[in-house]
Design a protein around this motif. Structure first.
Motif: not given
Length: 714
Positions: A392-420
């Motif tokens: 939780v962030r005051i006056n903002k709401g709830w922020e996702f707990i981990l940063p965006y993992d762009g490295e995994f997105i680029k390395k495993h496009p087939d898994v990303v498409q399946r999850q999509h």
């Protein structure tokens, strides 16, 4: 050898095993007393036992004449316990604390390694113990003293307010009826400490007769501690090897394993974890951690674990959110469970948590009030969902707990498409359940360069330039491919062009019409004749210009040799054999779920267009039913495209075709109209079971009317 010579055998003693008292012999451990005094010297006033609990209670006399005994203290205790008036129910009838109660407790639950030994005439006789009980002083008389004190105080207060109570008017009371006890509540009540104590208290006492050490009955029972006959059957068990004898005398203890403290459910031992199968390791880790990057998971599992196997296993227990893995809702809330806060069943909890996860696939921020308003769940349940994956962030709401993992997105496009694909199916289900306004999901999550809302201006410029370069390269490749196809299509076999005589301007149109009527259809096959324009349209091959477009370079569904076409046709045929009527929207959802179940690298992952899917449906023996939707319908264009299996080869084909013709002219129909039309078309011998079957296959009932499946708008 030297040690054995220094410690010679002095005497050999025969050992006998007596079993006469094996199931009846108990060892009582009394509190420590002076050596000059034995418990046999103290009179035992009474003894009683609860056999099931192996609980013993002894009453023993106290020597009130002993100089160490404080008489004033004994009188005070008796007065506190029994009060001033002595009667039959008094604990101390002599108005003096002249006795003491001892209660037993078990020292160990496993007595198989303990025995009582009696040495007589050079022989050692062993009798196994059935139980070992420690006797401790009981202070229950203090509880009686407290109860007496409370009763006296209550009596005094009642006497003072008796006149007021007589004058009080009748008061209204509220009667409440308790709800039926659920099975889970009953199990919790049965396992509670209060229930177990009550159950133990209900067991009746069995009164015993105490026999002293020198009593004749004690002398008689003591003979059973001796083995009856040294050559009897009882001694045959001792005719064994020394190792077997020691094993019998001191069996391996299982008590340590039983009494080993169990670690809390949220504490993991990595040494024990790595002894489990890989799938169980992943499931336990994700269930405890809730959210984890793939790199962290690999580091916990160890360097020797195959990443491909981990990727295969993680997709069974978690979903991809912003490049990180979040444990699936049905893992945290298994079937037949319920919310500890509101009692809501697991199915509703899973749906609400899936909505929160889906919201985080759209943005890094989620507002709790918005989630509660949509899911209709209590604030505690929604807070649990958010605490699993956000901060939780005051006056903002709830922020996702981990940063965006762009490295995994680029390395495993087939898994990303399946999850999509999986998220697309979940989104469709959530929209239907919660009546959400349709929100566009990102079409290519693998092309995301970072989390939404956290991209600076320089980063956007950089991303735009990179995408422009990629698009420029892909466009050049596409242009080159089209040029090659165009050149290949220009290399035609001998083309015979029918020549027509030219005439005056006023006769040209008439002659052209006659030529078209007399001329045979043009053959467009590679081996036959045909004009250039029959093979090309708008500069593209006719197969693509006609609408059967080649998506991502694959041949159209009509190409029998295409692996994509064969796989797609097999899926369509299997789907319509199970569900005879489907909208295009529902068919796409089922296809996305089918893609999610396929292994990475499958041919269907190359891309299927909507046109390709519709053409395959029509080629598989299905027809499009033009249902006349009402003008104010909220159905999307894909939901208004309805396809039905026209012929399946069973006896219901004729009934189904009549029903589909009815719905091609009516959006909703009453049952009596359907039955009369079926009777009219198929004969009078149509049974109710046959009508019910065709309605179940193709229709749904809502508000007394029948609709084709997928077309009803609630």
């Amino acid at each position: 050898m030297a040690n054995e010579e220094d410690d010679p055998v002095v005497q050999e003693i025969d050992v006998y095993l007596a079993k006469s008292l094996a199931e009846k012999l108990y060892l009582f451990q009394y509190p420590v007393r002076p050596a000059s005094m034995t418990y046999d010297d103290i009179p035992h006033l009474s003894a009683k036992i609860k056999p099931k609990q192996q609980k013993v209670e002894l009453e023993m006399a106290i020597d009130t004449l002993n100089p160490n005994y404080c008489r004033s203290k004994g009188e005070q205790i008796a007065l506190n316990v029994d009060g001033a008036c002595a009667d039959e129910t008094s604990t101390y009838s002599s108005k003096l604390m002249d006795k003491q109660t001892f209660c037993s407790s078990q020292t160990t639950s496993n007595t198989s390694r303990y025995a009582a030994a009696l040495y007589r005439q050079g022989e050692l006789h062993l009798t196994p113990l059935h139980g070992i009980l420690q006797l401790r002083p009981s202070f229950s008389y203090l509880d009686k003293a407290d109860a007496k004190h409370r009763e006296r105080e209550a009596a005094n207060e009642a006497g003072d307010s008796s006149q007021d109570e007589a004058e009080e008017d009748v008061k209204q009371i509220t009667v409440r009826f308790s709800r039926p006890e659920s099975e889970q509540a009953r199990q919790r009540r049965v396992q509670s400490y209060e229930f177990l104590q009550k159950k133990h208290a209900e067991e009746p006492w069995v009164h015993l007769h105490y026999c002293g050490l020198r009593d004749s009955r004690s002398e008689h029972e003591r003979q059973y501690l001796l083995c009856q006959g040294s050559s009897g059957v009882e001694n045959t068990e001792l005719v064994k090897s020394p190792s077997e004898y020691l094993m019998m005398l001191m069996p391996p203890s299982q008590e340590e394993e039983k009494d080993k403290p169990v670690a809390p459910s949220n504490v993991l031992s990595m040494a024990q974890l790595r002894t489990l199968p890989l799938a169980d390791q992943i499931k336990i880790l994700m269930k405890n951690v809730k959210v984890m990057p793939f790199a962290n998971l690999m580091s916990l599992l160890g360097p020797s674990v195959d990443s491909v196997a981990v990727l295969r296993g993680i997709q069974k227990v978690a979903m991809l959110v912003q490049g990180n893995w979040v444990v699936k809702s049905d893992i945290l809330y298994p079937k037949d469970s319920s919310s500890p806060h509101s009692g809501v069943p697991a199915e509703v909890l899973c749906r609400g948590r899936d909505f929160v996860m889906w919201k985080f696939t759209q943005s890094r921020w989620v507002v709790r009030k918005e989630v509660a308003a949509v899911t209709k769940l209590c604030a505690e349940d929604v807070k649990d969902f958010l605490e699993h994956m956000a901060v939780v962030r005051i006056n903002k709401g709830w922020e996702f707990i981990l940063p965006y993992d762009g490295e995994f997105i680029k390395k495993h496009p087939d898994v990303v498409q399946r999850q999509h694909m999986l998220w697309t199916g979940i989104q469709a289900k959530l929209e239907k359940v919660y009546n959400l306004v349709k929100e566009a999901m990102p079409k290519k999550p693998d092309a995301q360069s970072g989390p939404a809302g956290l991209v600076s201006g320089d980063q956007r410029v950089h991303v735009a330039r990179r995408q422009a370069q990629q698009n420029h390269t892909s466009l050049e490749q596409e242009l080159q491919r089209r040029k090659e196809q165009l050149q290949a299509s220009m290399v035609l076999p001998s083309v015979r062009i029918k020549e027509e005589p030219m005439s005056e301007e006023g006769e040209e149109e008439e002659e052209e019409r006659e030529a078209e009527e007399d001329e045979e259809p043009m053959d467009t096959s590679p081996g036959g004749g045909g004009g250039l324009h029959s093979r090309l349209a708008n500069g593209l091959p006719a197969g693509r210009a006609a609408g059967g477009d080649s998506f991502n370079g694959h041949p159209p569904p009509g190409s029998a040799g295409s692996p994509v076409a064969r796989e797609l046709r097999a899926f369509v045929q299997a789907t319509f054999q199970k569900q005879f009527v489907l909208t295009l929207s529902e068919l796409k959802r089922l296809f996305n779920l089918h893609l999610a179940s396929l292994p990475p690298g499958h041919t269907l992952f190359s891309g299927i267009s909507d046109r390709m899917l519709q053409d395959t449906v029509l080629a598989a023996g299905c027809k499009q039913i033009l249902v006349p939707f009402p003008p104010q319908t909220a159905a999307s264009p894909d939901e208004q495209k309805v396809f039905a299996l026209w012929e399946s080869g069973d006896m219901s084909d004729q009934h189904r075709q009549v029903l589909l013709e009815i719905f091609s002219k009516n959006y909703r129909v009453r049952r009596n109209m359907i039955q009369s039309r079926l009777t009219q078309e198929c004969g009078e011998d149509l049974s109710k079971q046959e009508v019910d079957k065709v309605l179940k296959d193709c229709c749904v009932s809502y508000g007394g009317m029948w609709y084709l499946k997928g077309t009803v708008q609630s």
